[in-house]
Design a protein around this motif. Structure first.
Motif, PDB file in Angstrom:
ATOM      1  N   ALA A  11       0.814  -1.206   0.000  1.00  0.00           N
ATOM      2  CA  ALA A  11       0.000   0.000   0.000  1.00  0.00           C
ATOM      3  C   ALA A  11       0.854   1.265   0.000  1.00  0.00           C
ATOM      4  O   ALA A  11       1.950   1.305   0.557  1.00  0.00           O
ATOM      5  N   VAL A  12       0.308   2.290  -0.646  1.00  0.00           N
ATOM      6  CA  VAL A  12       0.836   3.652  -0.582  1.00  0.00           C
ATOM      7  C   VAL A  12      -0.195   4.504   0.128  1.00  0.00           C
ATOM      8  O   VAL A  12      -1.397   4.416  -0.169  1.00  0.00           O
ATOM      9  N   LEU A  13       0.248   5.314   1.082  1.00  0.00           N
ATOM     10  CA  LEU A  13      -0.660   6.140   1.863  1.00  0.00           C
ATOM     11  C   LEU A  13      -0.725   7.544   1.278  1.00  0.00           C
ATOM     12  O   LEU A  13       0.308   8.138   0.936  1.00  0.00           O
ATOM     13  N   ALA A  29       1.180   9.409  11.480  1.00  0.00           N
ATOM     14  CA  ALA A  29       1.651   8.258  12.253  1.00  0.00           C
ATOM     15  C   ALA A  29       0.492   7.341  12.631  1.00  0.00           C
ATOM     16  O   ALA A  29       0.605   6.108  12.565  1.00  0.00           O
ATOM     17  N   GLU A  30      -0.649   7.939  13.022  1.00  0.00           N
ATOM     18  CA  GLU A  30      -1.803   7.130  13.403  1.00  0.00           C
ATOM     19  C   GLU A  30      -2.359   6.369  12.206  1.00  0.00           C
ATOM     20  O   GLU A  30      -2.706   5.189  12.309  1.00  0.00           O
ATOM     21  N   PHE A  31      -2.422   7.019  11.038  1.00  0.00           N
ATOM     22  CA  PHE A  31      -2.953   6.351   9.855  1.00  0.00           C
ATOM     23  C   PHE A  31      -2.025   5.220   9.410  1.00  0.00           C
ATOM     24  O   PHE A  31      -2.485   4.174   8.933  1.00  0.00           O
ATOM     25  N   THR A  32      -0.730   5.427   9.579  1.00  0.00           N
ATOM     26  CA  THR A  32       0.222   4.360   9.272  1.00  0.00           C
ATOM     27  C   THR A  32      -0.019   3.149  10.160  1.00  0.00           C
ATOM     28  O   THR A  32       0.012   1.994   9.706  1.00  0.00           O
ATOM     29  N   GLU A  33      -0.279   3.398  11.453  1.00  0.00           N
ATOM     30  CA  GLU A  33      -0.572   2.301  12.365  1.00  0.00           C
ATOM     31  C   GLU A  33      -1.873   1.595  11.995  1.00  0.00           C
ATOM     32  O   GLU A  33      -1.991   0.372  12.115  1.00  0.00           O
ATOM     33  N   LEU A  34      -2.873   2.372  11.546  1.00  0.00           N
ATOM     34  CA  LEU A  34      -4.119   1.756  11.098  1.00  0.00           C
ATOM     35  C   LEU A  34      -3.863   0.828   9.913  1.00  0.00           C
ATOM     36  O   LEU A  34      -4.388  -0.295   9.847  1.00  0.00           O
ATOM     37  N   ALA A  35      -3.051   1.295   8.957  1.00  0.00           N
ATOM     38  CA  ALA A  35      -2.752   0.476   7.785  1.00  0.00           C
ATOM     39  C   ALA A  35      -2.047  -0.815   8.182  1.00  0.00           C
ATOM     40  O   ALA A  35      -2.378  -1.902   7.692  1.00  0.00           O
ATOM     41  N   LYS A  36      -1.083  -0.702   9.088  1.00  0.00           N
ATOM     42  CA  LYS A  36      -0.366  -1.892   9.534  1.00  0.00           C
ATOM     43  C   LYS A  36      -1.291  -2.818  10.316  1.00  0.00           C
ATOM     44  O   LYS A  36      -1.172  -4.046  10.224  1.00  0.00           O
ATOM     45  N   SER A  37      -2.199  -2.241  11.100  1.00  0.00           N
ATOM     46  CA  SER A  37      -3.144  -3.066  11.858  1.00  0.00           C
ATOM     47  C   SER A  37      -4.041  -3.874  10.931  1.00  0.00           C
ATOM     48  O   SER A  37      -4.491  -4.965  11.280  1.00  0.00           O
ATOM     49  N   ALA A  73       6.020   3.083  -9.396  1.00  0.00           N
ATOM     50  CA  ALA A  73       7.427   2.874  -9.048  1.00  0.00           C
ATOM     51  C   ALA A  73       7.589   1.842  -7.944  1.00  0.00           C
ATOM     52  O   ALA A  73       8.546   1.048  -7.953  1.00  0.00           O
ATOM     53  N   LEU A  74       6.674   1.852  -6.992  1.00  0.00           N
ATOM     54  CA  LEU A  74       6.779   0.937  -5.851  1.00  0.00           C
ATOM     55  C   LEU A  74       5.999  -0.356  -6.061  1.00  0.00           C
ATOM     56  O   LEU A  74       5.991  -1.223  -5.176  1.00  0.00           O
ATOM     57  N   GLU A  75       5.312  -0.459  -7.210  1.00  0.00           N
ATOM     58  CA  GLU A  75       4.498  -1.643  -7.523  1.00  0.00           C
ATOM     59  C   GLU A  75       3.448  -1.889  -6.445  1.00  0.00           C
ATOM     60  O   GLU A  75       3.241  -3.016  -5.979  1.00  0.00           O
ATOM     61  N   ALA A  76       2.774  -0.822  -6.061  1.00  0.00           N
ATOM     62  CA  ALA A  76       1.714  -0.926  -5.056  1.00  0.00           C
ATOM     63  C   ALA A  76       0.434  -1.430  -5.708  1.00  0.00           C
ATOM     64  O   ALA A  76       0.168  -1.178  -6.891  1.00  0.00           O
ATOM     65  N   ASP A  77      -0.364  -2.162  -4.945  1.00  0.00           N
ATOM     66  CA  ASP A  77      -1.657  -2.621  -5.438  1.00  0.00           C
ATOM     67  C   ASP A  77      -2.819  -2.064  -4.623  1.00  0.00           C
ATOM     68  O   ASP A  77      -3.953  -2.527  -4.752  1.00  0.00           O
ATOM     69  N   LEU A  78      -2.537  -1.076  -3.783  1.00  0.00           N
ATOM     70  CA  LEU A  78      -3.571  -0.492  -2.933  1.00  0.00           C
ATOM     71  C   LEU A  78      -3.182   0.932  -2.566  1.00  0.00           C
ATOM     72  O   LEU A  78      -2.022   1.207  -2.248  1.00  0.00           O
ATOM     73  N   ILE A  79      -4.134   1.846  -2.626  1.00  0.00           N
ATOM     74  CA  ILE A  79      -3.945   3.228  -2.183  1.00  0.00           C
ATOM     75  C   ILE A  79      -4.874   3.467  -1.003  1.00  0.00           C
ATOM     76  O   ILE A  79      -6.093   3.267  -1.115  1.00  0.00           O
ATOM     77  N   LEU A  80      -4.325   3.888   0.121  1.00  0.00           N
ATOM     78  CA  LEU A  80      -5.115   4.195   1.319  1.00  0.00           C
ATOM     79  C   LEU A  80      -5.117   5.704   1.523  1.00  0.00           C
ATOM     80  O   LEU A  80      -4.050   6.330   1.585  1.00  0.00           O
ATOM     81  N   ALA A 105     -12.648   5.434   6.310  1.00  0.00           N
ATOM     82  CA  ALA A 105     -13.776   4.672   6.853  1.00  0.00           C
ATOM     83  C   ALA A 105     -13.684   3.203   6.447  1.00  0.00           C
ATOM     84  O   ALA A 105     -13.896   2.306   7.266  1.00  0.00           O
ATOM     85  N   GLY A 106     -13.365   2.955   5.177  1.00  0.00           N
ATOM     86  CA  GLY A 106     -13.245   1.574   4.728  1.00  0.00           C
ATOM     87  C   GLY A 106     -12.134   0.820   5.427  1.00  0.00           C
ATOM     88  O   GLY A 106     -12.263  -0.364   5.727  1.00  0.00           O
ATOM     89  N   LEU A 107     -11.033   1.514   5.709  1.00  0.00           N
ATOM     90  CA  LEU A 107      -9.913   0.870   6.400  1.00  0.00           C
ATOM     91  C   LEU A 107     -10.294   0.485   7.830  1.00  0.00           C
ATOM     92  O   LEU A 107     -10.005  -0.623   8.295  1.00  0.00           O
TER      93      LEU A 107
END
Length: 462
Positions: A11-13, A29-37, A73-80, A105-107
């Motif tokens: 994912a790319v944020l 920082a909080e959104f990054t933690e949400l993505a990792k969670s 460039a990063l070969e991401a398959d998801l944008i958050l 909301a979806g995350l």
């Protein structure tokens, strides 16, 4: 059903912020933690200043091109995206970027779907997901033709695929709503039973990852899952709390709050949040080591207002004092209405060094804040002391003798749960009454003979 995040999804944020947004770093920082969670692998992030939202993409078209370039460039398959997107904005971004786009909301909904364990919790999450998905159905079916009617000449365009999906989704929502209402009726009966027992009810509330579940386990034998992650626990857990000066109480652990919590999720989790709404006292747990705790306090207070619990009494719990090393003034949290430095605290300057467990009090001497560490156990005795003071100050304890002819009154007192002990002999019942004064007052405030007898026996209740 909303597509759940696959573990390890790349994912790319995208982090929108307004001009002068001082908390942009914290939000990132909080959104990054949400993505990792949610199980995503965060490859990179891109900040995007949004003074006036773009109706097509929310962020500017130039920034959309930058996101597309980074994703390739990063070969991401998801944008958050750390914002609530409209269905049109989400669809336009997906079309332009060529990868799946999920908003805040979806995350959060996806994390809840992964963490829900109880039957009620799973129903609540699925219902919230379907309501969120209902506005986004169009993106998947714009390319499909209508279903043709049967028989000669194909008698009409029939029902489109989109209409079919909307109908099926609506039927599923109705079915889930009925099942959830049944489960919540059963839970409501359990809550009413606790209300009849007049046992004080305490609910833990606070920002996610503030240490509520750790504190719950430290005070009870709850065995609730606790981890250093956002939304570690979702399902409500209720346990008896003993060793208080006021007698036993009931402690409930609730779901953690976070900024911009989806409204559909707040509505769906009304069963969980009812534990907070029906409480006699809220323990507002905060991470004392977090520099953003004041902002988190405001978020929690806002959600409590939304669920109708904003006026309930609160005891602030400043948790994780073992993780900070400089003393903080006793009444530093003025925004939450805690002004209660005692004369001794006002006279003594703040000492450098580790923060020690303590109780901060208001001008009337009532506990307002307890500083402790649920992880190490420091200050738990002070918390029990504060709870005993807050919950026991308005209780009535007395001995009461009822003759055998007062069987109906004895039954009423027993049903109300105000009898802490009794001895029966040929002369009647010798009762030990222990209950909130308001409960005794309500029993003695009626106009029937039993209420009159209780007033005579107990005397005037102030």
């Amino acid at each position: 059903m909303f597509d759940r995040q696959k573990k390890g999804e790349r994912a790319v944020l995208v982090l929108p912020h307004a001009r002068g947004g001082g908390d942009a770093a914290r939000r990132a920082a909080e959104f990054t933690e949400l993505a990792k969670s949610a199980g995503a692998e965060v490859l990179g992030s891109l900040a995007a200043r949004v003074d006036v939202p773009n109706p097509r993409y929310y962020i500017g078209s130039g920034k959309v091109d930058e996101v597309a370039e980074m994703a390739r460039a990063l070969e991401a398959d998801l944008i958050l995206v750390d914002h609530l997107l409209s269905p049109v904005q989400e669809r336009n971004l997906e079309k332009h970027l060529g990868v799946r786009v999920v908003d805040r909301a979806g995350l959060i909904l996806d994390i809840f779907a992964q963490r829900a364990r109880s039957h009620e919790g799973k129903l609540e999450v699925e219902l919230a997901q379907l309501k969120h998905l209902a506005t986004r159905l169009v993106r998947g079916w714009t390319h499909l033709d209508a279903q043709r009617g049967g028989a000669i000449g194909n008698r009409g365009p029939g029902e489109t695929q989109l209409e079919t999906d909307r109908r099926l989704l609506g039927e599923r929502v109705k079915m889930l709503t009925k099942r959830l209402e049944k489960v919540q009726t059963q839970r409501g009966q359990q809550r009413r039973a606790r209300l009849r027992n007049t046992v004080p009810r305490i609910a833990l509330v606070g920002y996610t990852n503030a240490g509520k579940s750790t504190l719950f386990n430290a005070l009870t034998t709850g065995g609730v899952y606790a981890a250093d992650q956002l939304f570690a626990t979702l399902d409500p857990t209720v346990r008896k709390l003993d060793d208080l000066d006021c007698g036993p109480a009931v402690l409930a652990d609730t779901v953690g709050f976070v900024r911009d919590l989806p409204h559909d999720l707040v509505a769906a989790f009304r069963g969980t949040l009812a534990e907070a709404r029906d409480a006699d006292l809220l323990l507002h747990v905060s991470d004392a080591a977090d520099d953003e705790r004041d902002r988190m306090h405001r978020v929690v207070d806002q959600v409590l207002e939304e669920i109708g619990a904003g006026d309930l009494p609160q005891l602030r719990i400043m948790n994780k004092i073992d993780m900070i090393h400089a003393d903080i003034p006793a009444d530093e949290d003025q925004e939450a209405g805690i002004h209660g430095r005692t004369p001794q605290e006002s006279a003594a300057p703040a000492a450098a060094g580790p923060v020690q467990p303590r109780i901060d009090r208001d001008g009337e001497g009532r506990p307002r804040t307890v500083w402790l560490s649920a992880g190490t156990g420091q200050g738990l005795d002070l918390l029990r002391q504060a709870l005993g003071e807050l919950l026991g100050g308005d209780r009535m304890q007395s001995e009461l003798h009822l003759p055998l002819s007062a069987g109906r009154l004895h039954a009423k007192l027993k049903a109300a749960g105000v009898i802490a002990g009794e001895v029966v002999d040929e002369h009647g019942w010798q009762l030990r009454i222990d209950a909130p004064r308001s409960v005794i007052a309500s029993l003695a405030g009626g106009r029937d003979a039993d209420a009159s007898s209780l007033r005579d026996l107990l005397g005037t209740i102030e």
